[in-house]
Design a protein around this motif. Structure first.
Motif: not given
Length: 329
Positions: A56-65, A115-124
């Motif tokens: 579940q956190a794979r995409n979030l890790g890629l974006v944060l990286g 972009f910002l909405a995608g970051i928030l979706i991945l975080l929340t």
């Protein structure tokens, strides 16, 4: 001519001297920038490695990286520029960055919103990959959550790409948010049937199905006294709550209820009916609402006997024939 050549040569020598003077700073700036670039790449790899085993956190890790790498490389670029150009101050860089950011923001406003909405979706994480969601007229399984858009695969094998800004600012129904999901179906019985008996039979049918959970328990509620039926609402729970489980349980429940009520116990499952009353104008009681059949008088002994349509037509034809005969005479 020789004077002009001499002036050009002096300028070239001056540029070479300036370059030689700045060469140590340039080399140092390149080394600093390379160090920051290497550190950024390592941080990106560490973040991806940490989140690799978490689906579940794979995409979030890629974006944060990527964000961490970009931020570190940008800081390294600013430091390298300040080394090469000592007169360039940090305030000038910040001001330049601010002006550039405003210009970029106006030019790519929608892209930045997504972009910002995608970051928030991945975080929340209002929904995750493999969740089944409903958004406006689209329903399907979440395939991927990127920084610009989210892709879902519909149940009929199509791919829908939805901008993240729309997903973040609109209502989204997540059908698989919990482990269990309640389903319901309305069924109608006749007015002559016993409601409690019908409820008991429906519950027996539900408890006999493995697709229906025993806890929470299913139930049957009387919802409406309609024109020609009594409407009951059947509610049951399923797990897991995916679309295929919904369809399978609904199929089993409907078949089991019909068999239990109609086939085995003779409970009426009526369809819409309508009574059509023919007004016989040949009767002597025509116009007397207390006597003619359309009036349905309260005293059943006074209700006229039903007559066949053929008899009424024959009587009407005979009456017209007599009128024609009297007219001729």
């Amino acid at each position: 001519m020789k004077a002009e050549i001499s002036i050009v040569w002096k300028k070239i020598q001056s540029m070479i001297d300036s370059f030689m003077i700045m060469l140590p700073n340039i080399v140092l700036a390149l080394i600093v920038f390379a160090i920051f670039y290497f550190v950024g790449r390592q941080i990106k790899r560490v973040v991806r490695r940490v989140t690799r085993n978490h689906h579940q956190a794979r995409n979030l890790g890629l974006v944060l990286g990527r964000l961490a790498q970009g931020t570190i490389v940008l800081v390294g670029l600013f430091i390298a520029l300040s080394i090469v150009i000592p007169t360039l101050k940090a305030g000038d860089l910040v001001q330049l960055l601010g002006i550039s950011g405003v210009a970029i923001g106006f030019a790519f406003r929608e892209i930045l919103q997504n972009f910002l909405a995608g970051i928030l979706i991945l975080l929340t994480e209002p929904f995750r990959i493999d969740d089944q969601i409903v958004f406006k007229n689209f329903e399907g399984t979440v395939e991927n959550i990127e920084t610009r858009a989210t892709t879902i695969q519909t149940y009929d094998g199509r791919r829908i790409v939805i901008p993240n800004a729309e997903l973040f600012t609109n209502t989204v129904t997540v059908n698989t948010a919990f482990d269990q999901r309640r389903m319901e179906y309305d069924i109608s019985i006749g007015y002559g049937d016993d409601i409690d008996h019908a409820k008991q039979l429906i519950l027996e049918a539900l408890y006999s199905l493995k697709e229906v959970l025993k806890a929470p328990a299913p139930d049957v509620l009387a919802m409406d006294l309609a024109e020609s039926t009594v409407n009951l609402r059947v509610r049951w729970w399923i797990a897991p709550p995916r679309r295929i489980d919904d369809l399978r349980s609904r199929d089993k429940v409907i078949c089991a209820i019909k068999k239990k009520l109609y086939v085995e116990n003779g409970i009426d499952l009526p369809y819409p009916t309508r009574n059509i009353l023919f007004h016989d104008r040949t009767e002597e009681i025509d116009g007397d609402r207390s006597q003619q059949r359309e009036g349905w008088p309260a005293d059943k002994r006074k209700v006229p006997k039903l007559r066949r349509i053929s008899g009424s037509v024959r009587k009407l034809t005979q009456g017209r024939s007599q009128q024609d005969g009297n007219g001729k005479s």
